[in-house]
Design an enzyme around this catalytic site. Structure first.
Site, short mmCIF file in Angstrom:
data_model
loop_
_atom_site.label_atom_id
_atom_site.label_comp_id
_atom_site.label_asym_id
_atom_site.label_seq_id
_atom_site.Cartn_x
_atom_site.Cartn_y
_atom_site.Cartn_z
N GLU A 46 0.82 -1.23 0.00
CA GLU A 46 0.00 0.00 0.00
C GLU A 46 0.85 1.27 0.00
OE1 GLU A 46 -1.02 -0.49 4.75
OE2 GLU A 46 -1.90 1.17 3.68
N THR A 81 2.55 -8.18 -0.98
CA THR A 81 2.50 -8.11 0.48
C THR A 81 2.04 -9.45 1.01
OG1 THR A 81 1.35 -7.24 2.42
CG2 THR A 81 0.22 -6.95 0.35
N ILE A 82 2.70 -9.89 2.06
CA ILE A 82 2.24 -11.14 2.68
C ILE A 82 0.86 -10.94 3.28
CG2 ILE A 82 4.59 -11.97 3.16
CD1 ILE A 82 3.94 -11.34 6.17
N ASP A 83 0.48 -9.69 3.55
CA ASP A 83 -0.81 -9.42 4.21
C ASP A 83 -2.02 -9.63 3.29
OD1 ASP A 83 0.76 -8.69 6.32
OD2 ASP A 83 0.28 -6.56 6.27
N MET A 123 1.28 -12.23 11.37
CA MET A 123 1.29 -10.86 10.86
C MET A 123 -0.07 -10.49 10.25
SD MET A 123 5.04 -10.02 9.38
CE MET A 123 6.34 -9.49 10.51
N GLY A 124 -0.24 -9.24 9.99
CA GLY A 124 -1.50 -8.74 9.43
C GLY A 124 -1.89 -7.52 10.24
N VAL A 169 9.61 -14.68 10.44
CA VAL A 169 9.76 -16.01 9.84
C VAL A 169 8.76 -16.14 8.68
CG1 VAL A 169 9.33 -18.48 10.26
CG2 VAL A 169 10.58 -17.13 11.94
#
Ligand code: F6P
Length: 342
Positions: free
Chosen positions: A103, A125-127, A169-170, A273
């Site tokens: 973002e 993004t991993i999110d 995460m998030g 991780v």
């Protein structure tokens, strides 16, 4: 054409696959030249470059991280940031930029596109919280890492009759928690989009123990209790885009559950991780396709666009579509799985 590339924001498995896809196709199909900018927007801002040709991208497909480096530099928060970027791009004869980011990085790309910079965006993004695309790459890898951790935690939780709280995460979106929690058979999933009721969580913990199994709770770092408050904040520290550094909800939740239920509870924070190491096959496939399509968009002069996965096709959407609004977990997706809690 001379094409600049940069990767910004939190790193994410698959970044190198995008770079490789774009460079290999750009050279082979279009005869373009590339230049890498180091550490996100810091590179064009401070004129920090790296050679980027077919040799430089050999062997990087399965490698995590990014060969270009990353940072959370925000040129709009720096005096003359935009002018400096424009000058440095001109100095290197850069005709167009491919910006790979989430973002914040793509938010900057959107504003620069409005100011006349030729830029094409690739969502990462991993999110998985960027709009306009069904998935971002990196998310699948993070979900797989979290799922494996949950699988492992089930057996140790059961041996010790403990509650295990797994913090994933998030920041603003619970996608990693929802998908890994479902895949790992978590007994409770807590996400930022749905403030949780601690009494209900404790009741679900107790009902799980009543069936002789030990509960696993998956919690997003951005989850908050229904009463409100700032349970999730570890410090008031903020990055260049104004985001507060999160973390700590897992520990807070574990001690609260222990205090209220008398059951031993431990927290495991998966942290970075989830972002490290080699991408899954899906993320390599998606990232490679984003790279291939991004260089074609550049070649065709279709600037101000972002690559997006729509079903199994790669589409181009306006950059602003990806960044205007975060893609959060829809209420019905959470409601769907809630019946499995407890
Ligand atoms: O945006 C991706 C992400 O991994 C978020 O899930 C997390 O909140 C944040 O980055 C952590 O950022 P940093 O590595 O800068 O602490």
């Amino acid at each position: 054409m001379r094409v600049g590339m940069l990767t910004g924001g939190g790193d994410c498995p698959g970044l190198n696959a995008v770079i490789r896809g774009a460079v290999r196709k750009g050279v082979a199909a279009y005869g373009h030249e590339f230049i890498g900018f180091r550490d996100g927007w810091r590179g064009p801002l401070e004129n920090d470059t790296i050679a980027l040709d077919v040799d430089a991208v050999r062997g990087i497909l399965p490698r995590g991280g990014t060969i270009l480096g990353s940072s959370r530099t925000n040129p709009f928060a720096i005096d003359n940031g935009v002018e400096r970027i424009k000058d440095n791009l001109a100095q290197h004869g850069v005709d167009a930029l491919i910006a790979i980011g989430g973002e914040d990085t793509l938010g900057v790309a959107t504003k620069l596109a409005d100011l006349g910079v030729n830029v094409v965006g690739v969502p990462k993004t991993i999110d998985n919280d960027l709009s306009g695309t069904d998935f971002t790459f990196g998310f699948d890898t993070a979900v797989n890492i979290a799922t494996e951790a949950i699988d492992r935690l089930h057996t140790t939780a059961e041996s010790h009759h403990r509650v295990l709280v797994v913090e994933v995460m998030g920041r603003h979106a619970g996608w990693i928690a929802l998908h890994s929690g479902m895949a790992g058979g978590a007994n409770i999933i807590l996400i930022p989009e749905r403030p949780f009721d601690i009494d209900k969580v404790c009741a679900q913990v107790e009902s799980r123990f009543a069936t002789q199994y030990s509960p696993i709770i998956v919690v997003s770092e951005g989850a908050v209790p229904a009463e409100g408050g700032d349970m999730s904040l570890v410090s008031g520290e903020k990055d260049a885009f104004g985001h507060v550094r999160l973390g700590g909800i897992g520990d807070r939740l574990a001690s609260e559950i222990e205090r209220r239920t008398g059951k031993e509870a431990r927290a495991v924070v998966l942290g970075h991780v989830q972002r490290g190491g080699t991408p899954t096959a899906f993320d390599r496939w998606l990232a490679t396709r984003f790279g291939l399509h991004a260089i074609t968009a550049v070649h065709e002069g279709d600037f101000g666009t972002m690559m997006a996965l729509r079903g199994t096709e790669i589409a181009r959407v306006p950059l602003s579509e990806g960044t205007d609004q975060l893609k959060t977990v829809r209420p019905d997706l959470y409601d769907e799985v809630e019946v499995l809690f407890g």
